[in-house]
Write a protein that holds these residues in place. Structure first.
Motif, PDB file in Angstrom:
ATOM      1  N   ALA A  50       0.966  -1.104   0.157  1.00 42.57           N
ATOM      2  CA  ALA A  50      -0.079   0.061  -0.128  1.00 42.57           C
ATOM      3  C   ALA A  50       0.971   1.335  -0.113  1.00 42.57           C
ATOM      4  O   ALA A  50       0.674   2.300  -0.918  1.00 42.57           O
ATOM      5  CB  ALA A  50      -0.881  -0.008   1.224  1.00 42.57           C
ATOM      6  N   MET A  89      -5.343  -0.498   1.835  1.00 41.00           N
ATOM      7  CA  MET A  89      -5.180  -1.017   0.345  1.00 41.00           C
ATOM      8  C   MET A  89      -6.323  -0.563  -0.671  1.00 41.00           C
ATOM      9  O   MET A  89      -5.706  -0.177  -1.729  1.00 41.00           O
ATOM     10  CB  MET A  89      -4.935  -2.478   0.437  1.00 41.00           C
ATOM     11  CG  MET A  89      -3.843  -3.005   1.286  1.00 41.00           C
ATOM     12  SD  MET A  89      -3.735  -4.892   1.421  1.00 41.00           S
ATOM     13  CE  MET A  89      -2.630  -5.220  -0.127  1.00 41.00           C
ATOM     14  N   VAL A  92      -5.930   3.307  -1.082  1.00 44.88           N
ATOM     15  CA  VAL A  92      -5.155   3.490  -1.889  1.00 44.88           C
ATOM     16  C   VAL A  92      -5.200   3.294  -3.356  1.00 44.88           C
ATOM     17  O   VAL A  92      -4.729   4.126  -4.267  1.00 44.88           O
ATOM     18  CB  VAL A  92      -3.577   2.995  -1.371  1.00 44.88           C
ATOM     19  CG1 VAL A  92      -2.503   3.047  -2.634  1.00 44.88           C
ATOM     20  CG2 VAL A  92      -3.144   3.294  -0.050  1.00 44.88           C
TER      21      VAL A  92
END
Length: 168
Positions: A50, A89, A92
């Motif tokens: 990430a 995650m 992002v």
């Protein structure tokens, strides 16, 4: 949007999907288990991909502030449940897509700078957007393989996480 841009993002999305499947089968304790003291836990690898994706796609290509704390990606010892890691995650990835949607074929050869904070111990560099996209997809896939393999070792049931046919 160019084929290379779409393919890199497709592969990043595919890798994230594999990580989602792997983490769905694990407890927080297992996500943060280190097989040996100098090895990373699955949670560390999630933080790392990430952070790297944000730094390269959102910051490097997108020009947003690079606020990555790379050392903490590896020093963290827990405290984030699997769903929290996946949420980070996914967030992002959404930011990456917002940057990437604005790219054209002509942008692929444009060189951008990737900066690291001094505390990271890493040196920055300048790469073409195409090289950054390919490198990001490769890096993510590499660590995804590690995550899936570790998750298979740690799962309670003997199942194929990715539903691929394997022969015994």
């Amino acid at each position: 949007m160019s084929e290379i841009i779409l393919e890199c993002m497709r592969r990043l999305d595919q890798s994230l999907g594999y990580v989602e499947l792997a983490l769905a089968k694990l407890t927080e304790e297992k996500v943060w288990l280190r097989p040996r003291p100098k090895m990373n836990a699955i949670g560390n690898l999630c933080l790392h991909v990430a952070g790297s994706e944000y730094q390269h796609l959102v910051s490097g290509i997108g020009g947003r502030a690079a606020d990555r704390d790379r050392p903490s990606e590896f020093l963290t010892r827990g405290g984030i449940p699997p769903e929290g890691l996946l949420g980070m995650m996914r967030e992002v990835r959404e930011e990456s897509w917002s940057v990437i949607r604005g790219l054209t074929e002509g942008d692929l050869q444009r060189v951008v700078a990737v900066h690291y904070p001094e505390s990271s111990g890493m040196e920055g560099y300048s790469w073409s957007i195409q090289k950054i996209l390919i490198g990001a997809a490769e890096h993510y896939a590499y660590h995804t393989g590690q995550i899936v393999f570790a998750a298979k070792l740690l799962q309670e049931e003997e199942i194929h996480l990715l539903n691929w046919q394997h022969y015994d």
